[in-house]
Design a protein around this motif. Structure first.
Motif, short mmCIF file in Angstrom:
data_model
loop_
_atom_site.label_atom_id
_atom_site.label_comp_id
_atom_site.label_asym_id
_atom_site.label_seq_id
_atom_site.Cartn_x
_atom_site.Cartn_y
_atom_site.Cartn_z
N SER A 2 12.65 19.53 37.12
CA SER A 2 11.88 18.58 37.91
C SER A 2 12.38 18.53 39.34
CB SER A 2 12.00 17.19 37.29
OG SER A 2 11.41 16.23 38.14
N ASP A 3 11.45 18.31 40.29
CA ASP A 3 11.88 18.09 41.67
C ASP A 3 11.81 16.62 42.02
OD1 ASP A 3 9.16 17.66 41.93
OD2 ASP A 3 8.97 18.76 43.81
N VAL A 4 11.84 15.74 40.99
CA VAL A 4 11.88 14.30 41.19
C VAL A 4 13.26 13.81 40.77
CG1 VAL A 4 10.87 12.07 40.60
CG2 VAL A 4 9.41 14.10 40.74
N PHE A 5 13.86 12.98 41.63
CA PHE A 5 15.21 12.49 41.37
C PHE A 5 15.22 10.97 41.39
CE2 PHE A 5 15.60 16.71 43.06
CZ PHE A 5 16.63 17.28 42.33
N GLY A 6 16.09 10.41 40.56
CA GLY A 6 16.26 8.97 40.54
C GLY A 6 17.72 8.62 40.37
N ARG A 7 18.04 7.37 40.58
CA ARG A 7 19.41 6.91 40.44
C ARG A 7 19.83 6.92 38.98
NH1 ARG A 7 22.36 7.42 44.51
NH2 ARG A 7 23.69 5.68 43.94
N VAL A 8 21.03 7.39 38.72
CA VAL A 8 21.54 7.48 37.36
C VAL A 8 21.60 6.09 36.73
CG1 VAL A 8 23.58 8.01 35.98
CG2 VAL A 8 22.83 9.58 37.76
N GLY A 233 12.18 9.54 43.80
CA GLY A 233 11.34 10.27 44.73
C GLY A 233 11.47 11.77 44.56
N THR A 234 10.52 12.47 45.14
CA THR A 234 10.58 13.93 45.15
C THR A 234 11.59 14.39 46.19
OG1 THR A 234 8.87 14.15 46.84
CG2 THR A 234 8.13 14.04 44.54
N VAL A 235 11.87 15.69 46.18
CA VAL A 235 12.73 16.26 47.21
C VAL A 235 12.18 15.92 48.59
CG1 VAL A 235 13.59 18.40 48.23
CG2 VAL A 235 13.59 18.12 45.74
#
Length: 279
Positions: A2-8, A233-235
Motif C-alpha cells: 500500500s502507498d497509504v500510511f497511518g500512525r501505528v 494519507g498517501t505518499v
C-alpha cells in the motif's frame, strides 16, 4: 504494498473511508471539546499539532493563520497568537515550509537543506536577479548588521522604489527575499503584517544556527511531523504537507514503516492517489 500510511496503533491494515476521515480529523485536532478558556497553552498546542500555520498577504475575511486556531478552539484573543509568533521572544519563525508559513522555532534547522538548494538553483540560473545585484546583497547584509532588524520599507536606499502595481518589488525587497530564502536573513517578527528582516545570527538562537542535520535526516523528520499532522494519507498527501518531492518521500516513508513508526494500510475506495473512486 500500500502507498497509504497511518500512525501505528491507530488502525488495522484495512481502513474504511469513514474511519480514515475520522483519523484525519482527529489528527488535525478536530472533534475535541473546546476549552472553556483559551490562552497561550491552548494556542501553542494547536500550532504544535499542525506543525505550521500558513501565512497569506491577502486579507479578505481574516488573515489565514488566525483561522486554524479559531476552527479548533473557538473564540480567542488574536493578540495571544501574535505574541507567540511575532512578539519579542517568539516561539515560531517563518519559512517556505509549505508556502510562506510559521513553523516552530526549533524546526528551523530542518530547512537548511532547502535553503542550500534554493541558493544553488539561483546561482545556476544564468539570468537570475542575483547575478547583476551582488552589490545590493552585500549592502543589505551590511545594513542589517549595522542597524539590526528592519522592514523593507524602512531601509533607505535609492533602489527601494516599488516597480509597477502593489506586488511590484523594489530591488531592496527582492534582495531581502533572496537572502530570506537562502537562510541568511529571517523574519524578526511583523508590524502591521509587514515582515521585519534580521540577520539569522541576530534572531535565531545560536544553538539552532549551529545545529547541523543531513538533508536525508531532516526530510525524514519532516515526514514524521507531516504523518502526525495527517494521521493517515498517501505518499503524495504526506509529502505535500511540507512540499517534499514524492519521489524523495516514498522510500523514506517505507523506512519509517519498516522501523515501526508508521503502518502501511489500505483504504477501500481510494485509488493510488488517495482519491475516492466513483461507485
Amino acid at each position: 504494498m500500500s502507498d497509504v500510511f497511518g500512525r501505528v496503533g491507530w488502525m488495522n491494515t484495512e481502513v474504511s473511508p469513514a474511519l480514515a476521515r475520522r483519523i484525519a480529523l482527529a489528527a488535525q485536532g478536530f472533534g475535541r471539546p473546546r476549552p472553556s478558556t483559551v490562552g497561550l497553552r491552548q494556542i501553542n498546542d494547536v500550532a504544535a499539532r499542525l506543525g505550521l500555520l500558513q501565512l497569506d498577504s491577502v486579507n479578505v475575511f481574516e488573515r489565514s493563520h488566525y483561522l486554524p486556531v479559531f476552527a479548533r478552539l473557538g473564540a480567542y484573543n488574536k493578540a495571544d497568537l501574535d505574541r507567540v509568533t511575532f512578539g519579542n521572544s517568539p516561539r515560531y519563525v517563518e519559512y517556505w515550509a509549505h508556502v510562506a508559513s510559521l513553523i516552530p522555532l526549533d524546526t528551523w534547522p530542518l530547512w537548511r537543506w532547502k535553503m542550500a538548494a534554493l541558493r544553488a538553483k539561483d546561482e545556476k540560473t544564468p539570468d537570475h536577479w542575483i547575478h547583476s545585484n551582488r552589490e545590493m546583497l552585500d549592502w543589505l547584509r551590511a545594513e542589517l548588521a549595522d542597524k539590526g532588524p528592519l522592514p523593507a520599507s524602512k531601509i533607505e536606499h535609492d533602489a527601494n522604489q516599488r516597480r509597477g502595481p502593489w506586488w511590484g518589488w523594489s530591488d531592496v525587497k527582492q534582495g531581502l527575499e533572496v537572502l530570506f530564502s537562502w537562510g541568511e536573513v529571517v523574519s524578526a517578527g511583523r508590524k502591521g503584517f509587514e515582515r521585519i528582516y534580521g540577520l539569522t545570527d541576530s534572531v535565531i538562537p545560536q544553538h539552532l544556527v549551529e545545529k547541523t542535520i543531513s538533508e536525508r535526516d531532516a526530510v525524514k523528520q519532516l515526514l514524521r511531523l507531516a504523518s502526525r499532522a495527517h494521521g493517515i494519507g498517501t505518499v503524495g498527501d504526506i509529502a505535500d504537507y511540507y512540499r517534499i518531492k514524492k519521489t524523495v518521500a516514498a522510500p523514506l516513508l517505507e523506512e519509517l514503516a519498516d522501523d515501526g513508526e508508521l503502518a502501511r494500510v489500505t483504504v477501500s475506495g481510494w485509488d493510488g492517489g488517495g482519491r475516492a473512486r466513483p461507485v
